[in-house]
Design a protein around this motif. Structure first.
Motif, PDB file in Angstrom:
ATOM      1  N   SER A  72      35.485  29.615  26.971  1.00  0.00           N
ATOM      2  CA  SER A  72      35.982  31.073  26.770  1.00  0.00           C
ATOM      3  C   SER A  72      36.765  31.907  28.064  1.00  0.00           C
ATOM      4  N   GLU A  73      36.346  31.284  29.014  1.00  0.00           N
ATOM      5  CA  GLU A  73      37.204  31.752  30.144  1.00  0.00           C
ATOM      6  C   GLU A  73      38.575  31.078  30.197  1.00  0.00           C
ATOM      7  N   ARG A  74      38.763  29.963  29.831  1.00  0.00           N
ATOM      8  CA  ARG A  74      39.935  29.349  29.735  1.00  0.00           C
ATOM      9  C   ARG A  74      40.860  29.761  28.680  1.00  0.00           C
ATOM     10  N   LYS A  75      40.149  30.435  27.759  1.00  0.00           N
ATOM     11  CA  LYS A  75      41.003  30.969  26.378  1.00  0.00           C
ATOM     12  C   LYS A  75      41.522  32.175  26.910  1.00  0.00           C
ATOM     13  N   ALA A  76      40.530  32.887  27.719  1.00  0.00           N
ATOM     14  CA  ALA A  76      41.043  34.384  28.243  1.00  0.00           C
ATOM     15  C   ALA A  76      42.111  34.481  28.957  1.00  0.00           C
ATOM     16  N   LYS A  92      27.146  26.225  29.619  1.00  0.00           N
ATOM     17  CA  LYS A  92      28.085  26.291  30.667  1.00  0.00           C
ATOM     18  C   LYS A  92      29.489  25.724  30.014  1.00  0.00           C
ATOM     19  N   ASP A  93      29.526  24.882  29.133  1.00  0.00           N
ATOM     20  CA  ASP A  93      31.024  24.580  28.627  1.00  0.00           C
ATOM     21  C   ASP A  93      31.367  25.609  27.513  1.00  0.00           C
ATOM     22  N   LYS A 103      20.791  19.628  27.944  1.00  0.00           N
ATOM     23  CA  LYS A 103      21.791  19.561  26.812  1.00  0.00           C
ATOM     24  C   LYS A 103      22.119  20.905  26.661  1.00  0.00           C
ATOM     25  N   LEU A 104      21.123  21.919  26.189  1.00  0.00           N
ATOM     26  CA  LEU A 104      21.520  23.096  25.916  1.00  0.00           C
ATOM     27  C   LEU A 104      22.148  24.126  26.992  1.00  0.00           C
ATOM     28  N   LYS A 105      21.646  23.733  28.306  1.00  0.00           N
ATOM     29  CA  LYS A 105      22.098  24.468  29.443  1.00  0.00           C
ATOM     30  C   LYS A 105      23.773  23.924  29.694  1.00  0.00           C
TER      31      LYS A 105
END
Length: 91
Positions: free
Chosen positions: A51-55, A45-46, A39-41
């Motif tokens: 963050s990539e989407r926001k960039a 990833k999410d 779940k942490l992994k």
């Protein structure tokens, strides 16, 4: 002589405690379990994807704003810009 013996006992006792901790070999996977670790992994990833989407959205917004500024330039600004480039016969 008694002081040396006390010191040696303290060192050996501390060494044994450290040895048992390292021998147990506990790591995050053992402490949390497979399910929690997965779940942490997935959460990591999410978060990276978000963050990539926001960039990308920020870059797209910046591009749109630049296009809007270009469209809204006055004739004087366009003429001045053209003259700075040195391509006009009026420069």
């Amino acid at each position: 002589m008694a002081k040396k013996q006390k010191r040696q006992k303290q060192y050996t006792h501390a060494g044994k405690a450290e040895a048992t901790d390292t021998k147990s070999g506990l790591n995050v996977k053992d402490i949390l379990g497979e399910d929690a670790l997965s779940k942490l992994k997935q959460l990591e990833k999410d978060m990276k994807a978000e963050s990539e989407r926001k960039a990308q959205e920020a870059a797209e917004q910046k591009r749109r704003e630049q296009e809007e500024r270009e469209r809204n330039k006055s004739f004087g600004e366009l003429l001045e810009e053209y003259g700075k480039k040195g391509g006009g016969k009026f420069s």
